[in-house]
Motif scaffolding. Structure first.
Motif, PDB file in Angstrom:
ATOM      1  N   ASN A 140      -0.059  23.754   8.754  1.00  0.00           N
ATOM      2  CA  ASN A 140      -1.014  23.158   9.691  1.00  0.00           C
ATOM      3  C   ASN A 140      -0.547  23.288  11.134  1.00  0.00           C
ATOM      4  O   ASN A 140       0.651  23.200  11.426  1.00  0.00           O
ATOM      5  N   THR A 141      -1.508  23.483  12.028  1.00  0.00           N
ATOM      6  CA  THR A 141      -1.267  23.432  13.469  1.00  0.00           C
ATOM      7  C   THR A 141      -2.479  22.750  14.077  1.00  0.00           C
ATOM      8  O   THR A 141      -3.567  23.322  14.122  1.00  0.00           O
ATOM      9  N   GLN A 142      -2.300  21.505  14.519  1.00  0.00           N
ATOM     10  CA  GLN A 142      -3.427  20.719  15.019  1.00  0.00           C
ATOM     11  C   GLN A 142      -3.004  19.879  16.217  1.00  0.00           C
ATOM     12  O   GLN A 142      -1.879  19.369  16.261  1.00  0.00           O
ATOM     13  N   VAL A 143      -3.922  19.721  17.169  1.00  0.00           N
ATOM     14  CA  VAL A 143      -3.769  18.763  18.255  1.00  0.00           C
ATOM     15  C   VAL A 143      -4.748  17.632  17.968  1.00  0.00           C
ATOM     16  O   VAL A 143      -5.956  17.857  17.824  1.00  0.00           O
ATOM     17  N   ILE A 144      -4.233  16.409  17.873  1.00  0.00           N
ATOM     18  CA  ILE A 144      -4.990  15.280  17.331  1.00  0.00           C
ATOM     19  C   ILE A 144      -4.919  14.088  18.276  1.00  0.00           C
ATOM     20  O   ILE A 144      -3.901  13.855  18.927  1.00  0.00           O
ATOM     21  N   ALA A 145      -5.995  13.327  18.334  1.00  0.00           N
ATOM     22  CA  ALA A 145      -6.002  12.050  19.054  1.00  0.00           C
ATOM     23  C   ALA A 145      -6.825  11.036  18.249  1.00  0.00           C
ATOM     24  O   ALA A 145      -7.787  11.409  17.573  1.00  0.00           O
ATOM     25  N   TYR A 146      -6.445   9.786  18.330  1.00  0.00           N
ATOM     26  CA  TYR A 146      -7.119   8.733  17.561  1.00  0.00           C
ATOM     27  C   TYR A 146      -8.332   8.195  18.310  1.00  0.00           C
ATOM     28  O   TYR A 146      -8.292   7.964  19.514  1.00  0.00           O
ATOM     29  N   ALA A 147      -9.434   7.983  17.576  1.00  0.00           N
ATOM     30  CA  ALA A 147     -10.639   7.362  18.144  1.00  0.00           C
ATOM     31  C   ALA A 147     -11.508   6.836  17.014  1.00  0.00           C
ATOM     32  O   ALA A 147     -11.784   7.546  16.046  1.00  0.00           O
ATOM     33  N   SER A 148     -11.924   5.581  17.121  1.00  0.00           N
ATOM     34  CA  SER A 148     -12.882   4.970  16.184  1.00  0.00           C
ATOM     35  C   SER A 148     -12.465   5.148  14.724  1.00  0.00           C
ATOM     36  O   SER A 148     -13.239   5.625  13.899  1.00  0.00           O
ATOM     37  N   GLN A 149     -11.247   4.746  14.413  1.00  0.00           N
ATOM     38  CA  GLN A 149     -10.705   4.745  13.054  1.00  0.00           C
ATOM     39  C   GLN A 149     -10.673   6.133  12.395  1.00  0.00           C
ATOM     40  O   GLN A 149     -10.795   6.261  11.180  1.00  0.00           O
ATOM     41  N   ARG A 150     -10.503   7.137  13.209  1.00  0.00           N
ATOM     42  CA  ARG A 150     -10.301   8.500  12.697  1.00  0.00           C
ATOM     43  C   ARG A 150      -9.275   9.204  13.580  1.00  0.00           C
ATOM     44  O   ARG A 150      -9.208   8.969  14.789  1.00  0.00           O
ATOM     45  N   TYR A 151      -8.502  10.085  12.967  1.00  0.00           N
ATOM     46  CA  TYR A 151      -7.647  10.977  13.737  1.00  0.00           C
ATOM     47  C   TYR A 151      -8.454  12.245  14.001  1.00  0.00           C
ATOM     48  O   TYR A 151      -8.651  13.064  13.113  1.00  0.00           O
ATOM     49  N   VAL A 346      -9.223   5.393   8.922  1.00  0.00           N
ATOM     50  CA  VAL A 346      -7.967   4.719   9.259  1.00  0.00           C
ATOM     51  C   VAL A 346      -8.268   3.228   9.493  1.00  0.00           C
ATOM     52  O   VAL A 346      -8.344   2.766  10.637  1.00  0.00           O
ATOM     53  N   LYS A 347      -8.423   2.498   8.412  1.00  0.00           N
ATOM     54  CA  LYS A 347      -8.837   1.088   8.494  1.00  0.00           C
ATOM     55  C   LYS A 347      -7.746   0.185   9.044  1.00  0.00           C
ATOM     56  O   LYS A 347      -8.037  -0.939   9.505  1.00  0.00           O
ATOM     57  N   TRP A 348      -6.499   0.619   9.005  1.00  0.00           N
ATOM     58  CA  TRP A 348      -5.397  -0.226   9.433  1.00  0.00           C
ATOM     59  C   TRP A 348      -5.191  -0.212  10.963  1.00  0.00           C
ATOM     60  O   TRP A 348      -4.352  -0.915  11.467  1.00  0.00           O
ATOM     61  N   ARG A 349      -5.992   0.611  11.672  1.00  0.00           N
ATOM     62  CA  ARG A 349      -5.920   0.619  13.135  1.00  0.00           C
ATOM     63  C   ARG A 349      -7.249   0.143  13.734  1.00  0.00           C
ATOM     64  O   ARG A 349      -8.304   0.355  13.171  1.00  0.00           O
ATOM     65  N   ASP A 350      -7.173  -0.504  14.894  1.00  0.00           N
ATOM     66  CA  ASP A 350      -8.374  -1.016  15.553  1.00  0.00           C
ATOM     67  C   ASP A 350      -9.186   0.128  16.177  1.00  0.00           C
ATOM     68  O   ASP A 350      -8.619   1.139  16.582  1.00  0.00           O
TER      69      ASP A 350
END
Length: 350
Positions: A140-151, A346-350
């Motif tokens: 895998n090669t990915q650039v990721i950011a968290y938003a609205s309970q998803r990466y 990602v339910k464990w993050r706001d």
């Protein structure tokens, strides 16, 4: 709560045991054991051979992990395993082992996304709050950011992953696979000093590594043909295998720095978290650090205990999900080679 995690999506078999304190706080790593299937130089690891390795080692690693963690079966709340992505046969071997332990010990199963495991373990170890994540590994090669309970995936490789590119070039040069081909290329690159011209392929937020692999393979073939020595046209100095490794790393890492910086600007973050096996590379960390420093930011990374595939990251991510009420029924405890990072809620993050 205590969870045991089983990871076997590629040639690393890992078993980890983790404790989450009842009132929150830092997770405690009770055991983190790994065994690697190493193929001969010039060869990759075949799925059937890797799966055979995992089947032969998984039980003894589970026993060893429980002993090292000083916990009994009764102390374990759930069994977490890698659902995917990864290689089919190795994934299946570990999934079967997890189901067997679930039935034998009467414990609930938790299927974990491998990519999310890397991210959550990186966040836990480094303390990064809300970083842009660069996930770089053999698959895998990915650039990721968290938003609205998803990466959310902002950019990725369009063809082969960066780790796969490094591994395949190591085969071209017949570099040892022990401890890892990418690590051995990194050590050779430290002695390189000539930066050769290679394709630099960035398309928006995505990148491509197949062209650079084809080009570096041609240069390796040229180096082998030149019996009297291939010399640099400007300096007259001899081009070496180390120069090839240096050039490959510098070019690919520059591509990653570019798309990561663009993601940081888009989401307004000043933190970068590097995860995945290639994230161990000190030169990648150095180049990313230079970029982040120029932006007034910082880089977070871990060492080989947590960057390289391991069982503790699966235990940690699985236990985070389990604490929100998530569990995997036995009939649903399958594995899959394709499992996107952004498919996980990602339910464990706001």
């Amino acid at each position: 709560m205590i969870a045991i995690g089983l990871e076997g999506s590629a040639n690393k078999l890992g078993v980890g045991v983790i404790l989450h304190p009842p009132k929150g706080g830092t997770a405690l790593i009770l055991a983190n054991i790994r065994h690697t299937f190493v193929s001969p130089p010039g060869e990759g690891f075949l799925p059937k051979d890797t799966a055979k390795h995992h089947r032969a080692w998984v039980i003894r690693l589970v026993k060893q992990a429980l002993i090292e963690a000083k916990v009994s079966v009764d102390d374990v709340h759930c069994i977490c395993y890698t659902k995917g992505p990864g290689m089919g046969a190795p994934l299946q071997s570990v999934a079967v082992a997890a189901r067997m332990l679930s039935l034998l010990w009467d414990k609930e199963l938790v299927a974990v996304n491998h990519c999310v495991g890397h991210i959550e373990m990186g966040r836990e170890i480094t303390g990064a709050q809300n970083p842009v994540v660069l996930y770089v590994s053999g698959g895998n090669t990915q650039v990721i950011a968290y938003a609205s309970q998803r990466y959310r995936i902002f950019g990725e490789a369009l063809d082969i992953a960066i780790g796969n590119c490094l591994d395949r070039f190591a085969r071209t040069l017949h570099i040892s696979n022990d401890p890892a081909p990418g690590y051995n290329i990194e050590q050779m690159a430290k002695s390189g000093k000539h930066l050769l011209d290679l394709p630099y392929t960035v398309k928006g937020m995505d990148c491509s590594f197949s062209g650079i692999l084809a080009s570096i393979d041609l240069l390796a073939a040229k180096l082998e043909r030149e019996s009297s020595g291939w010399r640099d046209e400007i300096t007259g100095e001899v081009i070496t295998r180390e120069d090839l490794c240096f050039s490959l790393q510098e070019t690919m890492f520059a591509m990653l720095v570019e798309i990561t910086e663009r993601a940081m600007a888009h989401v307004g973050s000043n933190q970068v978290l590097i995860v995945g096996g290639v994230g161990c590379n000190e030169r990648l960390q150095e180049m990313m650090g230079m970029m982040a420093n120029d932006r007034g930011g910082s880089v977070f990374a871990t060492d080989e205990r947590f960057c390289i595939d391991n069982g503790i990251m699966i235990a940690h991510a699985g236990l985070l999900a389990y604490r929100t009420g998530f569990a995997t029924a036995l009939d649903d405890s399958t594995c899959t080679q394709r499992f996107r990072t952004d498919e996980v809620l990602v339910k464990w993050r706001d």
